[in-house]
Design an enzyme around this catalytic site. Structure first.
Site, PDB file in Angstrom:
ATOM      1  N   GLU A 176      61.880  44.795  34.878  1.00  0.00           N
ATOM      2  CA  GLU A 176      60.925  45.767  35.001  1.00  0.00           C
ATOM      3  C   GLU A 176      61.457  47.264  34.681  1.00  0.00           C
ATOM      4  O   GLU A 176      62.268  47.633  35.705  1.00  0.00           O
ATOM      5  CB  GLU A 176      59.986  45.905  36.222  1.00  0.00           C
ATOM      6  CG  GLU A 176      59.143  44.526  36.372  1.00  0.00           C
ATOM      7  CD  GLU A 176      58.210  44.352  37.729  1.00  0.00           C
ATOM      8  OE1 GLU A 176      57.236  43.848  37.733  1.00  0.00           O
ATOM      9  OE2 GLU A 176      58.631  45.145  38.543  1.00  0.00           O
ATOM     10  N   CYS A 177      60.937  47.927  34.086  1.00  0.00           N
ATOM     11  CA  CYS A 177      61.031  49.501  33.655  1.00  0.00           C
ATOM     12  C   CYS A 177      62.611  49.662  33.669  1.00  0.00           C
ATOM     13  O   CYS A 177      63.222  49.140  32.612  1.00  0.00           O
ATOM     14  CB  CYS A 177      60.367  50.227  34.592  1.00  0.00           C
ATOM     15  SG  CYS A 177      60.158  51.828  34.593  1.00  0.00           S
ATOM     16  N   GLY A 178      63.273  50.258  34.759  1.00  0.00           N
ATOM     17  CA  GLY A 178      64.852  50.468  34.568  1.00  0.00           C
ATOM     18  C   GLY A 178      65.403  49.040  34.466  1.00  0.00           C
ATOM     19  O   GLY A 178      66.786  48.977  33.662  1.00  0.00           O
ATOM     20  N   TYR A 211      64.460  46.478  32.841  1.00  0.00           N
ATOM     21  CA  TYR A 211      64.246  46.202  31.302  1.00  0.00           C
ATOM     22  C   TYR A 211      65.268  46.881  30.451  1.00  0.00           C
ATOM     23  O   TYR A 211      65.766  46.495  29.426  1.00  0.00           O
ATOM     24  CB  TYR A 211      62.863  46.647  30.933  1.00  0.00           C
ATOM     25  CG  TYR A 211      62.259  46.709  29.413  1.00  0.00           C
ATOM     26  CD1 TYR A 211      62.610  45.601  28.645  1.00  0.00           C
ATOM     27  CD2 TYR A 211      61.742  47.880  28.848  1.00  0.00           C
ATOM     28  CE1 TYR A 211      62.114  45.416  27.284  1.00  0.00           C
ATOM     29  CE2 TYR A 211      61.186  47.688  27.612  1.00  0.00           C
ATOM     30  CZ  TYR A 211      61.441  46.694  26.894  1.00  0.00           C
ATOM     31  OH  TYR A 211      60.948  46.538  25.518  1.00  0.00           O
ATOM     32  N   SER A 230      59.678  44.591  30.368  1.00  0.00           N
ATOM     33  CA  SER A 230      58.787  45.643  29.893  1.00  0.00           C
ATOM     34  C   SER A 230      58.857  46.603  30.753  1.00  0.00           C
ATOM     35  O   SER A 230      59.366  46.622  32.046  1.00  0.00           O
ATOM     36  CB  SER A 230      57.324  45.030  29.778  1.00  0.00           C
ATOM     37  OG  SER A 230      56.674  45.168  31.189  1.00  0.00           O
TER      38      SER A 230
END
Length: 432
Positions: A325-327, A329, A423
């Site tokens: 997730e985010c970082g 990803y 993502s």
């Protein structure tokens, strides 16, 4: 069960510092407390946990189903604990659709509100401000006021005099003080784990709060509300596997307490490993989760973590589900360009390159519909908050179809290659 919510007219009023000082002061008095944070914040809860000596849970009135909020609050406050919730933004500020404010959360949990007012640039006008907040919604109760950033004894006298006709008790005041300032960066406060003198800061804040705020009156007004739904009856986001390895260090610190706790309650075993320490996931893991955080600040160190990279590539070769997730990803991608324009090689498990060289804010609640092949199988709520931009994307399957809080179609997001997916979206809950 007892509890209250700390709110403010706007962001930047000092409610986080007040909350931390109050948590530490109550902890030092031996009060059994249960810290909580409204909204999708990751950073403040880590401070709450250190200040209060207890885990902090997120309660998100936009992204979480009402029965999940009730269940989380009920479970968190078991054992006659006092639930202390810090609100987000201003008291009545929610998502772009106007829903999900701290006031909505206070109404749902029947919590009285303690309003922190920044008095630095006003005196008698404070009465108009507080009167407006008192009368704006009659379904919530402002039970007390804390005057913050008061300039002098004379200033405080003027404020108290102006507020007397309003009829809301003033519980105390705090002065302007550099000792009550916390360091910040682009996503908010510097992480608790990076604050070199955090405990000393919290002790000073707790001492100041105990000396200048009527803590016993605060405990007296802690609201009582009825029995809430049992945790066992609440559907949760399904675990990624039976034995989940979770990355956890200063580069991967943004995991929700309620999400990991929900996986444990569904029988999953969770282990932790540190990519910054060049650690690998546990050998018996059947799923790997890379949460968000600040990989851009540690990109060089992550690029040099050869054991971590090899362990992740071996897991992908074995088709073990890996989700970022985010970082997380971004680390699964091919490279991260830092703010200085230097590119750092990442794991290369997803065909995406990201950059912080030209910062652009991406922020808001999201509704997520998993695409076929996603590790999730039902619609979800989530949140997006980052400054990174995608420089290049290669060919891969998508992960989610996304809309915002106003139901505007934002298209598809995320990537999936085999058992590896990720993502920028932080998953919060199932859609109600």
């Amino acid at each position: 069960m007892k509890g209250f919510l700390i709110a403010a007219p706007s962001s930047g009023s000092g409610k986080t510092t007040v909350t931390l000082g109050l948590l530490r002061a109550l902890r030092n008095l031996g009060v059994n407390i249960a810290p909580a944070k409204a909204g999708p914040d990751y950073i403040d809860p880590a401070y709450h946990a250190v200040a209060g000596g207890a885990p902090c849970v997120n309660l998100d009135p936009w992204a979480m189903r009402p029965d999940l909020i009730s269940a989380l609050a009920s479970r968190h406050a078991e054992g006659d604990k006092t639930l202390i919730v810090e609100g987000m933004m201003g008291l009545f500020d929610g998502a772009s659709d106007g829903k999900g404010s701290a006031a909505d959360l206070a109404k749902h949990l029947s919590l009285p509100i303690i309003l922190v007012v920044d008095c630095a640039r006003q005196s008698h006008s404070i009465a108009a401000l507080v009167s407006g907040f008192r009368d704006f919604r009659r379904d919530v109760m402002i039970a007390g006021l804390i005057l913050n950033r008061v300039g002098s004894a004379r200033h405080e006298m003027m404020l108290r005099s102006a507020l007397q006709p309003v009829g809301i008790p003033v519980l105390g005041s705090l002065p302007k003080s550099e000792q009550l300032q916390l360091p910040e960066r682009h996503l908010g406060l510097v992480q608790a784990g990076e604050h070199r003198d955090l405990d000393n800061f919290l002790e000073n804040a707790g001492l100041m709060v105990s000396e200048r705020i009527d803590i016993h009156s605060i405990l007296d007004i802690a609201g009582r509300y009825g029995s809430l739904e049992s945790m066992a009856n609440i559907k949760r986001v399904p675990p990624l596997g039976q034995r989940i390895a979770v990355a956890h260090d200063n580069a991967f610190a943004f995991s929700y307490f309620h999400l990991l706790d929900g996986w444990r309650r569904r029988g999953a075993e969770i282990s932790f490993f540190s990519p910054l320490a060049d650690e690998v996931p546990a050998a018996n893991s059947d799923a790997i989760y890379l949460p968000g955080g600040y990989p851009e600040l540690y990109a060089g160190k992550l690029a040099a973590a050869s054991h971590f990279a090899e362990g992740m590539k071996q897991a992908a070769a074995k088709t073990i589900p890996i989700y970022g997730e985010c970082g997380g990803y971004m680390v699964l991608g091919e490279s991260i360009e830092d703010a200085a324009g230097v590119s750092h090689r990442m794991l290369g498990l997803l065909p995406v390159e990201t950059s912080f060289a030209k910062r652009k804010l991406h922020l808001g609640y999201r509704r997520l519909t998993p695409v076929e092949g996603s590790p999730f199988h039902t619609p979800l709520t989530g949140h997006e908050f980052h400054y990174a931009s995608i420089v290049r994307e290669g060919k891969a399957h998508r992960l989610f179809h996304v809309s915002d809080a106003l139901d505007n179609d934002l298209g598809d997001a995320g990537l999936r290659v085999g058992s590896v997916s990720g993502s920028y979206m932080h998953v919060i809950d199932l859609v109600g």
